[in-house]
Scaffold this active site. Sequence first.
Site, short mmCIF file in Angstrom:
data_model
loop_
_atom_site.label_atom_id
_atom_site.label_comp_id
_atom_site.label_asym_id
_atom_site.label_seq_id
_atom_site.Cartn_x
_atom_site.Cartn_y
_atom_site.Cartn_z
N LYS A 36 0.75 -1.24 -0.32
CA LYS A 36 0.20 0.03 0.02
C LYS A 36 1.15 0.98 0.23
O LYS A 36 0.49 2.15 -0.07
CB LYS A 36 -1.07 -0.11 2.07
CG LYS A 36 -0.57 0.34 2.74
CD LYS A 36 -1.28 0.88 3.77
CE LYS A 36 -0.82 0.28 4.97
NZ LYS A 36 -1.86 0.18 5.73
N ASP A 193 16.05 -4.33 -5.66
CA ASP A 193 16.73 -3.36 -4.56
C ASP A 193 16.29 -1.63 -5.13
O ASP A 193 16.89 -1.42 -6.11
CB ASP A 193 18.36 -3.56 -4.79
CG ASP A 193 19.12 -3.01 -3.61
OD1 ASP A 193 18.73 -1.82 -3.76
OD2 ASP A 193 19.76 -3.40 -3.57
N HIS A 194 15.70 -1.37 -5.23
CA HIS A 194 15.01 -0.15 -5.03
C HIS A 194 15.71 0.66 -5.09
O HIS A 194 16.10 1.45 -5.81
CB HIS A 194 13.90 0.52 -4.00
CG HIS A 194 14.49 0.80 -2.85
ND1 HIS A 194 14.36 0.07 -1.60
CD2 HIS A 194 14.63 2.23 -2.27
CE1 HIS A 194 14.56 0.66 -0.99
NE2 HIS A 194 15.24 2.14 -1.33
N HIS A 256 22.04 -2.31 -1.11
CA HIS A 256 22.18 -0.58 -1.55
C HIS A 256 22.86 0.06 -1.44
O HIS A 256 23.88 0.07 -2.50
CB HIS A 256 21.63 -0.03 -0.40
CG HIS A 256 19.73 0.00 -0.50
ND1 HIS A 256 18.84 -1.01 -1.07
CD2 HIS A 256 19.48 -0.04 0.87
CE1 HIS A 256 18.01 -1.16 -0.35
NE2 HIS A 256 17.56 -0.55 0.71
#
Length: 510
Positions: A36, A193-194, A256
């Site tokens: 969400k 992996d954003h 990251h």
Amino acid sequence: MADTIIAPSKASETGAIPLPADSIIVVLGASGDLAKKKTYPALFGLYRYGFLPNNVKIVGYARTKMDDADYKKRISSYIKTPTDTLEAQLKEFLALTSYVSGQYDQDEGFLNLTKHMEELEGDVEERHRLFYMALPPNVFTTVAQHLKKNCYPKTGGARIIIEKPFGHDLASSRELQAALQPIWTEDEIFRIDHYLGKEMVKNILILRFGNEFLGAAWNKNHVSSVQITFKEPFGTEGRGGYFDQFGIIRDVMQNHLLQVLTMIAMERPVSFSAEDIRDEKVRVLRAMPIIDPKNVVIGQYDKSLDGTKPGYQDDDTVPKGSRCPTFAAIVMYIKNDRWDGVPFILKAGKALDGAKVEVRVQFKDVTSGIFKDIPRNELVLRIQPDESVYVKMNTKLPGLTMKTSVTELDLTYKRRFSELKIPEAYEALILDAINGDHSNFVRDDELDASWKIFTPLLHYLDENTDIVPARYPYGSRGPAFLDDFLASYGYAREQEGMYQWPTTKANGNL
């Protein structure tokens, strides 16, 4: 500011194959926070700009029992619609969505999901499905197996997006890979992996290989050190029980920050195709020795100096006496011709003095002679917030003397590109998966190589109970000895007041 976004490159340029019209996107874990807060807002963003396949349908799947109204209220709770146009677009987007409830470890729910998808697809010749697993890692394997068994189309194809963490060490990562690879091919798996979707991280390739003046100085002969910094101004905020299972090294650095390091250090790929880019990243990782514990400092935040912010162990969800690091600084090396001897310093921490993610490339001192103690040049890539690139350089202070001043060549995105919207990382990565472009996703051998570098250090810290993280106050820069630690690797921190960005004011003396 105009709300405009540049269309992506044609898939043919990277050899990727986009999902066709009438495809279905399934969000597993649709009732959870990740879905969400990130997944559905990203899908709505792509819908707004016309980047989803024509006639796409979006199906949510989770254990929570919800009717259609509750589901749509939940998935739209983090989507802002300040204008009537956006409100109308949201209604159109929600009309594309539906929900199926079911368990993650039983065939029945997945069979119901397949039945629902087939009803949505109708009589199409080929069925194409993208499964997004917005799920905790303990159910990755089970869900992936049930999807392949019960939901994989007989004609067409499917793709699966997996969120980190991809294991907690080398052995668990290999176990996860071994469980997935017999049922899903590497071409079908998108490990997300954003950070690889962030605009400034994606810009590194262009900055490095599209500017000859940078390429000439991008090596051990000119670069003194590279720092990659991640700072959060808040602590665990009641989620200490979850964070304590991983710690800052597993949570941020092994994935990251290491991804950013490979982009900074890699050689020029022969093309923009996914495999050419990822080949170069893997070569960097394979040239990196395991981390020596003497090149590491760890810390854990304590109460703020004014007593208004609690320490890590004041969080009731944190195990008593926890040695979990909430801060770490790690010095790494790359044993190749370009970078041998240059320290790559990764720093990450929670409850620090600000919010920032940046890369700081510090160049070597200029030749002594006419200059004395002149500051070093630095190239800084601000990944977030306020995306920017600036070069700290020395120049003559205006006036009748030869005094020098530190100023900058400044590219701040919100000023220079005021007409364009910077896409969210999840928007960029989901679109890449839709287009079949693996460039910004983690490959299996890349994941294996990264865990090889970090696992010995992680086991060393876990097993040596006499190693206790240094305490630092909530809201500080980290442990008190941090500056001395960085200086021991040749990093020259600017003197207080020497540099003021983005403007430098003359003091009136000629």
